[in-house]
Design a protein around this motif. Structure first.
Motif, short mmCIF file in Angstrom:
data_model
loop_
_atom_site.label_atom_id
_atom_site.label_comp_id
_atom_site.label_asym_id
_atom_site.label_seq_id
_atom_site.Cartn_x
_atom_site.Cartn_y
_atom_site.Cartn_z
N HIS A 196 0.87 -1.19 0.00
CA HIS A 196 0.00 0.00 0.00
C HIS A 196 0.89 1.23 0.00
N GLU A 197 0.75 2.01 -1.08
CA GLU A 197 1.52 3.25 -1.23
C GLU A 197 3.01 2.98 -1.06
N GLY A 198 3.47 1.88 -1.69
CA GLY A 198 4.89 1.57 -1.68
C GLY A 198 5.41 0.91 -0.42
N GLU A 199 4.56 0.69 0.55
CA GLU A 199 4.98 0.06 1.80
C GLU A 199 4.32 -1.30 1.96
N THR A 200 5.05 -2.24 2.57
CA THR A 200 4.53 -3.58 2.82
C THR A 200 3.90 -3.64 4.20
N HIS A 201 2.65 -4.08 4.28
CA HIS A 201 1.93 -4.19 5.54
C HIS A 201 1.59 -5.65 5.80
N SER A 202 1.70 -6.06 7.06
CA SER A 202 1.40 -7.44 7.44
C SER A 202 0.23 -7.47 8.42
N HIS A 203 -0.64 -8.46 8.22
CA HIS A 203 -1.77 -8.66 9.13
C HIS A 203 -1.79 -10.13 9.55
N THR A 204 -1.94 -10.35 10.84
CA THR A 204 -2.00 -11.72 11.36
C THR A 204 -3.44 -12.07 11.70
N PHE A 205 -3.86 -13.26 11.27
CA PHE A 205 -5.22 -13.75 11.52
C PHE A 205 -5.13 -15.06 12.29
N THR A 206 -6.01 -15.20 13.28
CA THR A 206 -6.09 -16.46 14.02
C THR A 206 -7.56 -16.82 14.22
N VAL A 207 -7.91 -18.06 13.90
CA VAL A 207 -9.28 -18.54 14.10
C VAL A 207 -9.25 -19.90 14.79
N LYS A 208 -10.38 -20.21 15.43
CA LYS A 208 -10.56 -21.54 16.02
C LYS A 208 -11.65 -22.23 15.19
N VAL A 209 -11.29 -23.34 14.57
CA VAL A 209 -12.19 -24.03 13.65
C VAL A 209 -12.63 -25.35 14.25
N THR A 210 -13.94 -25.62 14.23
CA THR A 210 -14.50 -26.92 14.63
C THR A 210 -15.16 -27.54 13.41
N LEU A 211 -14.74 -28.76 13.07
CA LEU A 211 -15.31 -29.43 11.91
C LEU A 211 -16.59 -30.16 12.33
N ASN A 212 -17.72 -29.70 11.79
CA ASN A 212 -19.00 -30.35 12.10
C ASN A 212 -19.22 -31.59 11.25
N SER A 213 -18.93 -31.49 9.95
CA SER A 213 -19.14 -32.64 9.07
C SER A 213 -18.55 -32.37 7.71
N ILE A 214 -18.34 -33.44 6.99
CA ILE A 214 -18.01 -33.36 5.56
C ILE A 214 -19.31 -33.61 4.81
N LYS A 215 -19.61 -32.77 3.84
CA LYS A 215 -20.89 -32.83 3.15
C LYS A 215 -20.74 -33.43 1.76
N LYS A 216 -21.84 -33.95 1.26
CA LYS A 216 -21.91 -34.36 -0.14
C LYS A 216 -23.17 -33.75 -0.74
#
Length: 456
Positions: A225-245
């Motif tokens: 952005h405007e010649g500068e490098t910006h970093s963003h950190t993301f963290t999530v907690k994921v629970t798998l309910n099911s695999i779908k078809k």
């Protein structure tokens, strides 16, 4: 203003010309420059617009006046030159870095250089051979359209098999935002792990999970952005309910009723009629597209000149941005909605620009080979089709701006395309049936490579 033009044959995508402006027009340009300066500035002791030339020369300098007159005169010369040569320029006309100044009572002569499209040859000037779908709807096309409609009736069921998630799966997950990922949070979110819907790091983290498992996933995203490098950190907690078809319903009378038809046969007849109605408008355009694509591949040109390709790139970009504007959408919104990176979008646009440039040059070559021309009547009809009220006035306006050569180019290309479409050799192919057969075909061993041809 009347000009005399002597032009050489184009060389290295440049056209050199010598332009002569009569002394009377030179004098008029100089007089206009004095008049404009007299009206623009206040000269002490004189009413605005009434300062004599010696006063203006003494304060402004005669060379400054002549420079302004020369510049304005060349601005008038440029469109006249393009009309005289009947050429659509690539970039602006170049009169040199330091053209001579106009001289009172003397013809003005200047050298001009015009960037032009390369004159190309084709490997063959015969109308190409193309494949086209049949005019009538085939069973395969009807089946495909019905399957598209049935996809709206798809339901999603849990996969009974107890296994880990793999790429390509459709999963139901709960996502809890831990840091910076509120836009991803949600309960029972359906995610297709196809590389497009979620960040690659999040998808990689979900792959390998099993039903009921909870996992914390962290990743970092960098952007410029405007010649500068910006970093963003993301963290999530994921629970798998099911695999779908996905479960698509079988077509029967009950399903047909959901689309407003009593029986499957009535439904199929209606779909067939719709497909054939669509073909009446789509097939002529498809034929043109395929003919242009085929003839573009016959162009004997190793590399499209950068200036011309950039010009086509700018045209494509402008067309696309205008289309987004009509939809009240910004480019950032468009790219974000499709998960497309800006660099990838620009790279793809450059590929499209090169392809369109090759196709345009190929049509130019066909028009030249056939001796196709754009008459005054053709031009008038072009303006009539655009819906202008005063055709003659519009033609004169475009001529004065040096834009009629572009209209003539378009007309010649259209005539070339019409000839190619009329004479193209067409193979009627049920392409939908072929694609369905290819999709159903079992994967076999790769075919053996053919031996290389001998030079002997």
């Amino acid at each position: 203003m009347k000009i005399t033009v002597t032009a050489e044959k184009p060389s290295d995508d440049k056209l050199a010309a010598k332009v002569s402006v009569p002394a009377d027009d030179v004098d008029a340009a100089i007089a206009q420059a004095y008049k404009d300066i007299a009206h623009k500035y206040n000269f002490q002791g004189f009413r605005r617009g009434h300062a004599p030339r010696p006063v203006i020369d003494g304060i402004m300098g005669r060379e400054s006046v002549l420079a302004q007159a020369t510049n304005e005169m060349l601005n008038q010369v440029e469109p006249l030159l393009l009309e005289e040569l009947d050429v659509t320029p690539v970039g602006r006309v170049n009169f040199g870095e330091d053209p001579d100044l106009a001289v009172q009572g003397t013809d003005y002569v200047v050298d001009a250089t015009v960037g032009v499209r390369p004159a190309c040859e084709l490997e063959s000037y015969d109308a190409p051979q193309i494949n086209m779908p049949p005019d009538e709807a085939t069973e395969a096309e009807v089946d495909w359209q019905i399957n598209q409609l049935l996809s709206y009736q798809v339901s999603y069921e849990d996969l009974e098999e107890d296994r880990a998630v793999v790429e390509g799966d459709l999963v139901s997950v709960d996502i809890e935002d831990v840091e910076g990922a509120g836009h991803l949070a949600g309960t029972n979110r359906m995610l297709q792990l196809d590389g497009n819907q979620v960040p690659a790091e999040l998808q990689a983290g979900i792959v390998g999970m099993k039903k009921g498992e909870t996992k914390e996933i962290t990743w970092t995203h960098e952007h410029e952005h405007e010649g500068e490098t910006h970093s963003h950190t993301f963290t999530v907690k994921v629970t798998l309910n099911s695999i779908k078809k996905a479960v698509t319903p079988e077509l029967d009378d009950e399903v047909a009723k959901k689309f407003g038809f009593d029986t499957v046969d009535a439904f199929r007849d209606a779909v067939k009629e719709e497909v054939e109605g669509d073909k009446k408008t789509s097939l002529p355009n498809l034929k043109e597209d395929r003919v242009v694509e085929a003839v573009g591949k016959l162009l004997k040109l190793e590399t499209v000149p950068e200036d011309y390709q950039n010009e086509i790139f700018n045209e494509l970009a402008t067309e696309f941005l205008n289309q987004l504007q009509r939809q009240n959408m910004s480019l950032d919104m468009y790219l974000g909605a499709r998960g497309v990176k800006a660099d990838d979008f620009i790279a793809d646009l450059h590929v499209q620009a090169e392809e369109r440039a090759r196709q345009s040059l190929a049509l130019d070559a066909v028009a030249a080979k056939l001796g196709l021309e754009a008459t005054d009547e053709d031009i008038a009809k072009e303006f009539e089709r655009s819906g202008v009220e005063d055709v003659a006035a519009s033609v004169n306006e475009w001529r004065g701006e040096g834009r009629l050569p572009a209209i003539r180019d378009s007309i010649r290309r259209t005539k070339a395309l019409d000839w190619l479409v009329e004479n193209a050799k067409v193979n009627v192919v049920d392409e939908v049936a072929e694609r369905a057969a290819a999709a159903d075909a079992p994967e076999g061993p790769a075919p053996a490579e053919a031996p290389e041809a001998s030079d002997e």
